[in-house]
Design an enzyme around this catalytic site. Structure first.
Site, PDB file in Angstrom:
ATOM      1  N   ASP A 252       0.785  -1.238   0.000  1.00 31.35           N
ATOM      2  CA  ASP A 252       0.000   0.000   0.000  1.00 31.35           C
ATOM      3  C   ASP A 252       0.821   1.295   0.000  1.00 31.35           C
ATOM      4  OD1 ASP A 252       0.740  -0.578   2.588  1.00 31.35           O
ATOM      5  OD2 ASP A 252      -1.258  -0.379   3.462  1.00 31.35           O
ATOM      6  N   ARG A 269       8.774   2.186  -8.428  1.00 35.64           N
ATOM      7  CA  ARG A 269       8.532   0.754  -8.253  1.00 35.64           C
ATOM      8  C   ARG A 269       7.513   0.256  -9.273  1.00 35.64           C
ATOM      9  NH1 ARG A 269       7.204   1.068  -1.778  1.00 35.64           N
ATOM     10  NH2 ARG A 269       9.269   1.752  -1.073  1.00 35.64           N
ATOM     11  N   SER A 305       9.862   2.747   7.441  1.00 36.60           N
ATOM     12  CA  SER A 305       9.191   2.770   6.139  1.00 36.60           C
ATOM     13  C   SER A 305       9.804   3.850   5.263  1.00 36.60           C
ATOM     14  CB  SER A 305       7.691   3.029   6.311  1.00 36.60           C
ATOM     15  OG  SER A 305       7.123   1.975   7.040  1.00 36.60           O
ATOM     16  N   SER A 306       9.429   3.816   3.980  1.00 35.49           N
ATOM     17  CA  SER A 306      10.030   4.747   3.028  1.00 35.49           C
ATOM     18  C   SER A 306       9.231   6.048   2.951  1.00 35.49           C
ATOM     19  CB  SER A 306      10.076   4.089   1.645  1.00 35.49           C
ATOM     20  OG  SER A 306       8.758   4.028   1.130  1.00 35.49           O
ATOM     21  N   CYS A 358      -2.362   2.089   6.328  1.00 37.01           N
ATOM     22  CA  CYS A 358      -1.796   1.107   7.279  1.00 37.01           C
ATOM     23  C   CYS A 358      -2.495   1.178   8.631  1.00 37.01           C
ATOM     24  CB  CYS A 358      -0.320   1.383   7.517  1.00 37.01           C
ATOM     25  SG  CYS A 358       0.712   1.321   6.059  1.00 37.01           S
TER      26      CYS A 358
HETATM   27  N1  ABU Z   1       4.147  -0.431   5.899  1.00 35.52           N
HETATM   28  C1  ABU Z   1       4.264   0.111   4.612  1.00 35.52           C
HETATM   29  C2  ABU Z   1       5.700   0.449   4.271  1.00 35.52           C
HETATM   30  C3  ABU Z   1       5.970   0.390   2.806  1.00 35.52           C
HETATM   31  C4  ABU Z   1       7.143   1.238   2.364  1.00 35.52           C
HETATM   32  O1  ABU Z   1       8.001   1.595   3.156  1.00 35.52           O
HETATM   33  O2  ABU Z   1       7.228   1.576   1.204  1.00 35.52           O
END
Ligand code: ABU
Length: 382
Positions: A252, A269, A305-306, A358
């Site tokens: 997500d 991505r 997370s990113s 999330c």
């Molecule tokens: N929990 C989602 C993290 C996804 C991401 O870091 O891209």
């Protein structure tokens, strides 16, 4: 006490976008830092950064996150959505099973990682990390309420993996980037293929079609289990891959459906070419999200997370989306696509691994099972 009131079962969600009626919003109460374990190597961000902390999160960090989670709950309530919250849980307790020990647990900020509604069924994921082994517990009281309230509600708990050392590829974290690049088409990550492993947040619902991302948190055995469990119930399960994401975990922040025919995609991505075809063959538009306001280096020091938490939006309906308050470029894109955009501040929740999608688990949408991919070339379960 919840009561079943007729046409729509109390648990009912077939996709990510239909009009939301009831939702669980996570809570930071009792949250701990995620421990180092074979499936997770948390790192503090920044050059020369201190070792990653252990044990309970500081009270101020918990309070700040809870304030923003309460803000999301208030916004949803104002939209006419019933909001439920997890039960308190002592995450500071260690986990001990015959196969492993973890020094503490994590948190209930991200119900999406653990729980998913598939039509009238509640599915609890296996989870992939030791510290999250018991993370279903804060949601069990709610699950019983829904299950007791309406005989149309079913409840499936996926088989718990051992999470023993042998379930993990221990050297994964040491692979140099060149090796990771060379192996990216193998889709081999920190979990081996020996046991069924998946996090619910690697799934995305499109009516009778469900995408499942192969990742650090979902393996091929997990996808096979989902296929064999869900396909006899009329779903079609599609494994998907985003080969340029070297550390994939949860779909997500990568591939986010917003309404029939439209997916918000991550420009860094892209989906594997052969998997994109299902969308192009059926007239879907894939629209790239703009760059997030924060860079990866700007993300909170303890956030694993990113920067792409920017695109972790929550749909209130096919016309209305909730977006993080500071993500103006994404808000502008959503306006240009015809959405009404609601905003809330949510940066203080980021260090718990998620943003708006999330931190929620949709229980009921005004939704029916539709076939959005009539021209799909489909392989049944093996
Ligand atoms: N929990 C989602 C993290 C996804 C991401 O870091 O891209």
């Amino acid at each position: 006490m919840i009561e079943s009131s007729g046409a729509i079962p109390v648990v009912n969600a077939w996709n990510e976008w239909d009009t939301l009626q009831e939702v669980v919003v996570g809570s930071a109460t009792g949250a701990c830092f995620e421990p180092t374990e074979p499936g997770n190597r948390p790192q503090t961000r920044g050059a020369g950064a201190a070792p990653f902390p252990t044990g309970p999160k500081p009270a101020e960090a918990v309070d700040r996150a809870n304030e923003q989670l309460a803000g999301l709950a208030a916004l949803l309530t104002a939209q006419g959505v019933t909001v439920r919250r997890p039960s308190p849980h002592d995450f500071s307790q260690p986990v001990r099973t015959p196969a492993f020990e973890a020094e503490n647990q994590y948190c209930a900020v991200c119900p999406r990682d653990v729980m998913i509604t598939l039509g009238n069924e509640i599915l609890e994921a296996t989870m992939s990390r030791r510290a999250r082994y018991f993370e279903y517990e804060p949601y069990r009281k709610l699950v019983y309420e829904y299950w007791d309230a309406d005989p149309r509600v079913t409840w499936t708990v996926a088989p718990k993996p051992t999470m023993a050392d042998a379930m993990y590829r221990q050297d994964f974290w040491e692979w140099p980037l060149e090796e990771r690049h060379a192996r990216m088409h193998d889709s081999e990550f920190c979990v081996t293929q020996d046991e069924v492993v998946f996090d619910a947040a690697d799934m995305s619902r499109f009516g009778r079609d469900i995408l499942v991302q192969e990742s650090m948190t979902t393996n091929r055995a997990g996808i096979r289990w989902l296929k064999r469990t869900l396909e006899p119930k009329g779903f079609r399960v599609h494994p998907v891959h985003f080969p340029l994401d070297y550390f994939p975990s949860h779909i997500d922040c990568t591939f986010v459906p917003l309404r029939p025919g439209l997916v918000l995609t991550n420009p860094e991505r892209p989906i594997r070419e052969t998997e994109r075809q299902m969308f192009t063959d059926n007239g879907w538009r894939l629209v790239d999200a703009p760059q997030p306001v924060l860079t990866n280096d700007d993300m909170p020091p303890y956030c694993q997370s990113s920067k792409w938490l920017s695109m972790n939006v929550l749909s209130v309906s096919p016309e209305k989306v909730i977006c993080e308050e500071q993500e103006k470029p994404l808000q502008d894109l959503l306006y240009s696509l015809g959405f009404e955009v609601l905003t809330v501040p949510f940066r203080d929740v980021f260090e718990y691994g998620g943003s708006l999608h999330c931190a929620t688990w949709d229980i009921r949408r005004d939704s029916t099972r539709e076939d959005y991919f009539p021209a799909v070339s489909y392989r049944p379960a093996t």
